[in-house]
Design a protein around this motif. Structure first.
Motif, PDB file in Angstrom:
ATOM      1  N   UNK A   1       0.836  -1.198   0.000  1.00 20.46           N
ATOM      2  CA  UNK A   1       0.000   0.000   0.000  1.00 20.46           C
ATOM      3  C   UNK A   1       0.875   1.254   0.000  1.00 20.46           C
ATOM      4  N   UNK A   2       1.911   1.260   0.809  1.00 17.27           N
ATOM      5  CA  UNK A   2       2.811   2.422   0.851  1.00 17.27           C
ATOM      6  C   UNK A   2       3.453   2.659  -0.511  1.00 17.27           C
ATOM      7  N   UNK A   3       3.873   1.585  -1.177  1.00 17.75           N
ATOM      8  CA  UNK A   3       4.492   1.720  -2.493  1.00 17.75           C
ATOM      9  C   UNK A   3       3.512   2.292  -3.508  1.00 17.75           C
ATOM     10  N   UNK A   4       2.272   1.794  -3.478  1.00 15.27           N
ATOM     11  CA  UNK A   4       1.259   2.298  -4.404  1.00 15.27           C
ATOM     12  C   UNK A   4       0.931   3.758  -4.154  1.00 15.27           C
ATOM     13  N   UNK A   5       0.860   4.172  -2.887  1.00 10.13           N
ATOM     14  CA  UNK A   5       0.585   5.572  -2.567  1.00 10.13           C
ATOM     15  C   UNK A   5       1.754   6.468  -2.952  1.00 10.13           C
ATOM     16  N   UNK A   6       2.965   5.951  -2.791  1.00 15.44           N
ATOM     17  CA  UNK A   6       4.134   6.716  -3.219  1.00 15.44           C
ATOM     18  C   UNK A   6       4.136   6.957  -4.714  1.00 15.44           C
ATOM     19  N   UNK A   7       3.753   5.934  -5.466  1.00 14.14           N
ATOM     20  CA  UNK A   7       3.662   6.094  -6.923  1.00 14.14           C
ATOM     21  C   UNK A   7       2.571   7.090  -7.294  1.00 14.14           C
ATOM     22  N   UNK A   8       1.451   7.054  -6.579  1.00 13.90           N
ATOM     23  CA  UNK A   8       0.364   7.996  -6.847  1.00 13.90           C
ATOM     24  C   UNK A   8       0.807   9.425  -6.554  1.00 13.90           C
ATOM     25  N   UNK A   9       1.548   9.613  -5.477  1.00 14.85           N
ATOM     26  CA  UNK A   9       2.054  10.943  -5.144  1.00 14.85           C
ATOM     27  C   UNK A   9       3.011  11.442  -6.212  1.00 14.85           C
ATOM     28  N   UNK A  10       3.864  10.544  -6.711  1.00 13.22           N
ATOM     29  CA  UNK A  10       4.809  10.932  -7.763  1.00 13.22           C
ATOM     30  C   UNK A  10       4.096  11.280  -9.060  1.00 13.22           C
ATOM     31  N   UNK A  11       3.067  10.527  -9.405  1.00 14.64           N
ATOM     32  CA  UNK A  11       2.334  10.756 -10.654  1.00 14.64           C
ATOM     33  C   UNK A  11       1.507  12.030 -10.622  1.00 14.64           C
ATOM     34  N   UNK A  12       0.958  12.353  -9.456  1.00 13.83           N
ATOM     35  CA  UNK A  12       0.015  13.473  -9.367  1.00 13.83           C
ATOM     36  C   UNK A  12       0.617  14.747  -8.790  1.00 13.83           C
ATOM     37  N   UNK A  13       1.726  14.625  -8.040  1.00 19.15           N
ATOM     38  CA  UNK A  13       2.303  15.789  -7.372  1.00 19.15           C
ATOM     39  C   UNK A  13       1.494  16.263  -6.187  1.00 19.15           C
ATOM     40  N   UNK A  14       0.577  15.421  -5.697  1.00 20.11           N
ATOM     41  CA  UNK A  14      -0.272  15.810  -4.570  1.00 20.11           C
ATOM     42  C   UNK A  14       0.533  15.957  -3.287  1.00 20.11           C
TER      43      UNK A  14
END
Length: 343
Positions: free
Chosen positions: A99-112
């Motif tokens: 889950x942490x890895x997936x959220x990290x990727x989402x943060x990188x993709x979106x810049x949130x």
């Protein structure tokens, strides 16, 4: 309450979290800017939420939140929207590495913006060490900061709450990744087992320390209350004992014990320091320091109008006029929502 921007943990469901953002956009009930996130977790819940479902809710929420029509604040509204989605892992004991890895990727993709809790209490640090015991180097379990960094969640902008129980190396990691700390002094007194050395983190490590309320652990959503608690937390870190005091080691009983003057220089927080943490430092923590947080020319006017007259801020008849700094200190120490006349 005199708050212009809120960063909040919402719900583990996208629709419920969106309801919070929609409430902030209602034209008939102006609200603070609201930056909120789906609380992502695939552990410590009943029934357990599968990792893929938690990730899907986070992705869906980010997409839907960005589609919300946010009203502009003049010419600057485009760069300071009223609402924003936030990537929000609840805290490490409730999150799997996947889950942490997936959220990290989402943060990188979106810049949130990213928010979570980091080294917040003795219990949390111990729980994280047990949950991730096999992922450190050698016999030591990884620290909270190491785990967030490893999964791409320690970044700028990023706000980590509490940080009262920081472990060796964590301040350096926070500084290196541009992560900020949300100092929640009132909440910390109740559950964190200590007070945050805010001044040392700012001066020695150059970490942005902003002010939070954490009404899950404290009892007030007022930033005035948070400011006065921040001053008190700085005082608590300066406590010493007389040589033969009944409780605690007295000054001089421990080799290398700091003097009162040294403790003051290391930990003291003034009311002006607390005001900075509640304003400019908060804007910087969420990546908007160039647009919000002060009255500099070109910034968006996010301001609170305080009335220094009563009901609790009283002036003695015949006393000399208060200097501006004295007036500010009295407002922070004695003021409440009745002194807030406009936002």
């Amino acid at each position: 309450l005199g708050t212009t921007t809120v960063v909040a943990f919402a719900s583990c469901k996208a629709e419920a979290s969106l309801a919070l953002l929609r409430a902030a956009l209602r034209p008939r009930a102006p609200s603070p800017r609201c930056f909120a996130g789906v609380v992502s977790m695939d552990g410590l819940s009943s029934p357990p939420l599968p990792c893929e479902e938690a990730l899907a809710e986070a992705r869906r929420f980010v997409g839907l939140a960005r589609d919300l029509a946010a009203p502009a604040d003049g010419a600057e509204g485009a760069r300071v929207p009223r609402v924003q989605p936030v990537i929000t892992p609840r805290f490490l004991p409730a999150c799997s590495p996947e889950l942490l890895q997936g959220l990290g990727q989402l943060a990188s993709q979106t810049g949130c913006l990213v928010q979570s809790h980091l080294s917040e209490s003795v219990d949390e640090v111990e729980a994280t060490a047990r949950a991730f015991a096999g992922e450190g180097e050698g016999a030591e379990a990884p620290t909270d900061a190491e785990l967030f960094a490893r999964h791409g969640l320690l970044r700028a902008p990023c706000v980590m709450a509490h940080a009262v129980q920081l472990q060796p190396g964590e301040p350096e990691l926070l500084a290196a990744h541009g992560a900020a700390i949300s100092h929640c002094p009132l909440s910390n007194f109740y559950f964190a087992g200590g007070a945050l050395p805010a001044r040392e983190l700012v001066e020695k490590y150059k970490i942005t320390v902003a002010l939070g309320t954490d009404i899950a652990g404290g009892y007030s959503a007022s930033m005035l209350v948070a400011m006065r608690a921040a001053v008190l937390a700085g005082k608590a870190l300066q406590h010493t004992r007389a040589p033969r005091a009944l409780w605690g080691a007295g000054r001089g009983e421990r080799e290398g014990h700091e003097t009162a003057e040294e403790l003051h220089a290391r930990h003291n927080i003034t009311h002006l320091n607390a005001l900075h943490m509640a304003t400019q430092a908060g804007a910087t923590a969420v990546g908007l320091g160039a647009a919000l947080g002060s009255f500099e020319e070109g910034k968006v006017l996010d301001a609170v109008r305080w009335d220094a007259r009563g009901p609790a801020v009283l002036e003695c008849p015949g006393s000399p006029p208060w200097a501006p700094r004295e007036l500010l200190e009295r407002l922070i120490v004695l003021g409440d929502d009745r002194n807030v006349k406009g936002v």
